[in-house]
Design an enzyme around this catalytic site. Sequence first.
Site, PDB file in Angstrom:
ATOM      1  N   ALA A  64       0.865  -1.174   0.000  1.00  0.00           N
ATOM      2  CA  ALA A  64       0.000   0.000   0.000  1.00  0.00           C
ATOM      3  C   ALA A  64       0.902   1.224   0.000  1.00  0.00           C
ATOM      4  CB  ALA A  64      -0.866  -0.016   1.251  1.00  0.00           C
ATOM      5  N   GLY A 103       0.282  -5.250   0.469  1.00  0.00           N
ATOM      6  CA  GLY A 103      -0.833  -5.173  -0.474  1.00  0.00           C
ATOM      7  C   GLY A 103      -0.475  -5.753  -1.837  1.00  0.00           C
ATOM      8  N   GLU A 126       3.685  -5.728   6.988  1.00  0.00           N
ATOM      9  CA  GLU A 126       2.865  -4.726   7.695  1.00  0.00           C
ATOM     10  C   GLU A 126       3.188  -4.634   9.182  1.00  0.00           C
ATOM     11  OE1 GLU A 126       1.806  -6.823   5.456  1.00  0.00           O
ATOM     12  OE2 GLU A 126       0.389  -5.869   4.087  1.00  0.00           O
TER      13      GLU A 126
HETATM   14  N1  COA Z   1       4.666   3.336  -0.086  1.00  0.00           N
HETATM   15  C1  COA Z   1       5.202   4.499  -0.509  1.00  0.00           C
HETATM   16  N2  COA Z   1       6.479   4.660  -0.824  1.00  0.00           N
HETATM   17  C2  COA Z   1       7.274   3.593  -0.717  1.00  0.00           C
HETATM   18  C3  COA Z   1       6.800   2.347  -0.279  1.00  0.00           C
HETATM   19  C4  COA Z   1       5.430   2.238   0.041  1.00  0.00           C
HETATM   20  N3  COA Z   1       4.905   1.102   0.445  1.00  0.00           N
HETATM   21  N4  COA Z   1       7.835   1.474  -0.267  1.00  0.00           N
HETATM   22  C5  COA Z   1       8.905   2.156  -0.686  1.00  0.00           C
HETATM   23  N5  COA Z   1       8.575   3.437  -0.961  1.00  0.00           N
HETATM   24  C6  COA Z   1       9.460   4.497  -1.466  1.00  0.00           C
HETATM   25  C7  COA Z   1      10.508   4.888  -0.455  1.00  0.00           C
HETATM   26  O1  COA Z   1      10.026   5.856   0.448  1.00  0.00           O
HETATM   27  C8  COA Z   1      11.619   5.421  -1.323  1.00  0.00           C
HETATM   28  O2  COA Z   1      11.273   6.737  -1.668  1.00  0.00           O
HETATM   29  P1  COA Z   1      12.403   7.862  -1.832  1.00  0.00           P
HETATM   30  O3  COA Z   1      13.258   7.396  -2.960  1.00  0.00           O
HETATM   31  O4  COA Z   1      11.617   9.087  -2.110  1.00  0.00           O
HETATM   32  O5  COA Z   1      13.136   7.923  -0.542  1.00  0.00           O
HETATM   33  C9  COA Z   1      11.525   4.563  -2.572  1.00  0.00           C
HETATM   34  O6  COA Z   1      10.211   3.998  -2.548  1.00  0.00           O
HETATM   35  C10 COA Z   1      12.523   3.422  -2.634  1.00  0.00           C
HETATM   36  O7  COA Z   1      12.451   2.681  -1.429  1.00  0.00           O
HETATM   37  P2  COA Z   1      13.762   2.143  -0.696  1.00  0.00           P
HETATM   38  O8  COA Z   1      13.324   1.470   0.542  1.00  0.00           O
HETATM   39  O9  COA Z   1      14.759   3.241  -0.588  1.00  0.00           O
HETATM   40  O10 COA Z   1      14.295   1.093  -1.777  1.00  0.00           O
HETATM   41  P3  COA Z   1      14.844  -0.374  -1.559  1.00  0.00           P
HETATM   42  O11 COA Z   1      15.101  -0.896  -2.901  1.00  0.00           O
HETATM   43  O12 COA Z   1      15.930  -0.368  -0.545  1.00  0.00           O
HETATM   44  O13 COA Z   1      13.651  -1.216  -0.918  1.00  0.00           O
HETATM   45  C11 COA Z   1      11.424  -2.091  -0.678  1.00  0.00           C
HETATM   46  C12 COA Z   1      12.467  -1.423  -1.619  1.00  0.00           C
HETATM   47  C13 COA Z   1      10.114  -2.137  -1.412  1.00  0.00           C
HETATM   48  C14 COA Z   1      11.884  -3.490  -0.304  1.00  0.00           C
HETATM   49  C15 COA Z   1      11.291  -1.252   0.606  1.00  0.00           C
HETATM   50  O14 COA Z   1      11.063   0.083   0.252  1.00  0.00           O
HETATM   51  C16 COA Z   1      10.172  -1.675   1.521  1.00  0.00           C
HETATM   52  O15 COA Z   1      10.327  -2.601   2.283  1.00  0.00           O
HETATM   53  N6  COA Z   1       9.037  -0.957   1.460  1.00  0.00           N
HETATM   54  C17 COA Z   1       7.961  -1.132   2.372  1.00  0.00           C
HETATM   55  C18 COA Z   1       7.088  -2.237   1.975  1.00  0.00           C
HETATM   56  C19 COA Z   1       5.935  -2.317   2.930  1.00  0.00           C
HETATM   57  O16 COA Z   1       6.035  -2.177   4.112  1.00  0.00           O
HETATM   58  N7  COA Z   1       4.785  -2.597   2.347  1.00  0.00           N
HETATM   59  C20 COA Z   1       3.604  -2.780   3.097  1.00  0.00           C
HETATM   60  C21 COA Z   1       2.883  -1.523   3.206  1.00  0.00           C
HETATM   61  S1  COA Z   1       1.303  -1.892   3.867  1.00  0.00           S
END
Ligand code: COA
Length: 691
Positions: A64, A103, A126
Amino acid sequence: MPHAPVRIERSGDVGVILIDSPPVNALSHAVREGLLGAVGRIAEDPHLRAAVIACEGRTFVAGADIREFDAAPRSPSLHEVIAAIEFSPKPVVAALHGTALGGGLELALGCHARVIAPDGRVGLPEVRIGLIPGAGGTQRVPRLAGPVAALDIATSGRHVPAGEALALGLVDAVSQTPREEAVLRARALADAGQWRRSSELAVPEFDRAAFDAQAQQVRRRARGAEAPGRVIESIENALTLPFKEGSAREVAIFAALRHSSQARALRHLFLAERAAARTPAGAMPMDVARAGVVGGGTMGSGIAVAMLDAGLQVTLAEVSDAARDAAEKRVRAVYDRQVKSGRLSPEAREARLGRIGFATELTDLAGVDLVVEAVIEEMPTKQDVFRRLSSVLRRDAVIASNTSYLDINRMADAVEGPERVLGLHFFSPAHVMRLLEVVRAERTSPDVLATGIALGKRLKKLPVVAGVCDGFIGNRILARWRVQTDYMLEDGATPQEIDAALEAYGFAMGPYAVADLAGLDIGWATRKRKAATRDPNERYVPVADWICERGRFGQKTGAGYYRYEDGKRVVDPEVTALVEKASEQRGIARRKIAPEDIQNRVHASMVNEACKVLAEGVADRPSDIDLVLVNGYGYPAWRGGPMFGADEIGLAEMLRRVEAIHAECGAGWEPASLLRELARDGKRFADLNAG
Ligand code: COA
């Protein structure tokens, strides 16, 4: 025309729905709306018999959109989108690559089949942001992978690799070309005229005892965090209730948690991490392929391991053959333990060890791009190492110190080209702990600072920029609140009462237990060294010195603030007597201190010192301080760190608490001017985080 985050491409009679919403294809309102529309259009299109959902860019949907969580929910919800997919009249197959998280995985589970790239991963993270999966994750994963696996995945938040996801039944195939394979499968389902809806599956037979034992362990480890228990509750609903009802309860739990202070706190930390690790504007990190480490003690060898794990070529220099051999043994021991516990394959161990060389001369570091010095904490020794490195290394090679307290500017004085000097303060054990203070000295160039941050990210650490001062961000703040806990000893508390109060607050371990674990001798030596320069007006508690004078240096000597019997920590009347003697000497009538007072005093003294750290520019923003305390000092993540917590309480109240401490403790406890100003202006630390 604005860029459409969702579009349909045709692959013969299959409609491929492509999500294109950088950076991570999060399920923003626009994406949800686009998906719902696309599914509807494919359903109505007589030329299309099936659909595939895939993503452009680096990853399938990573969850999400975290940035939307603070606002009111907007329709369509992800639930509605997934229901439309699952009950679409045409089969839908998901093609996964990168990380299908939260999500994103729930969206894929609503499809009728899933294909994943070999290096793809899935997960339900989450819980790490204080939530539970809110779009069917806790209901569909138990049906597909079984309740025990569901419990593990949803309470750990870990990323499950493609092979394991296949074995668990979360995906149906692993393919080098997931999108093409998904198209074939979608067509095959349309041909067959039937497909499986995961919501209609029965929960498979499972080992109830294993489930209960795991649930109990999760509850025990939660230490005040609310989400893990709610995840268990929701998975248990899946075991007893029909899908529809279980889902409705999942939504209700999600909604209740979404605006909870814990979820807001963890969201704050998520965004704080991204802000801290960002490359400073206009700076360019340099490439680091070959690195050197000087000093192969616990820290140096741990740093070398972190570098090897990240694929660097490493040379570790020591002063003698014996020291070099001992360093090599330490590095090997780390990998041997990992192989023994099954976390690393013997081949991977050999590959890593194949990238390190051990030397006894600094000249062997000649070709490296960056060196981290991890020798003894004495300025003359460090300066000597810096001087010699300066004459051996390339003129543009970065020179870093792993010092925890010392003035890096003085080390830079010993170097030709002081702009290439910075601090890289790792935490012990360096290959495990995530926090890395990247210390900007007076003359450190922006590119060198950016190199430190980039190296930190490459080592899978959390880099936080700090300025030079005694103890940088973390140890400086720690020193202050530890003084406060010592005062409380004299005022009437015991070490075990303070530890219990702070553990109840959510700390992994109380400060006196931590001190025993780390060893008391180094702190004693530091206090003796600083005795002459101590402010004579500031209250000084002698208990720690008395304990050390008795040869009690903590766990390694079997006694410190506690006694250790067969590895178990027990309260020692001898220490209680010392504490009481200190009160008596100062003429204090000991009084009971309530756990809440202990917690509040510790928190307020942290926040007050943190304000000074901010005002001096030692930390760039309040959220960096939260990251340091949470990731290096055991501060409970679900409280969001001390600064986030202070905003929750209100800075006027925080100021009142600091004033009360000042009134009671006197010199050294004056409220920080920044705290006064913010409280006066009705501001929050969050106001300083932007930028
Ligand atoms: N919503 C909004 N923005 C998100 C996001 C999300 N769920 N997940 C990542 N982003 C954004 C980050 O804020 C970052 O933005 P920025 O470049 O402006 O700082 C960008 O995406 C890249 O994320 P980053 O974590 O720096 O890259 P990464 O390659 O190291 O890791 C993920 C990628 C997806 C593994 C990691 O971002 C992550 O674990 N995200 C959260 C996933 C999550 O919790 N999902 C469940 C939500 S309910």
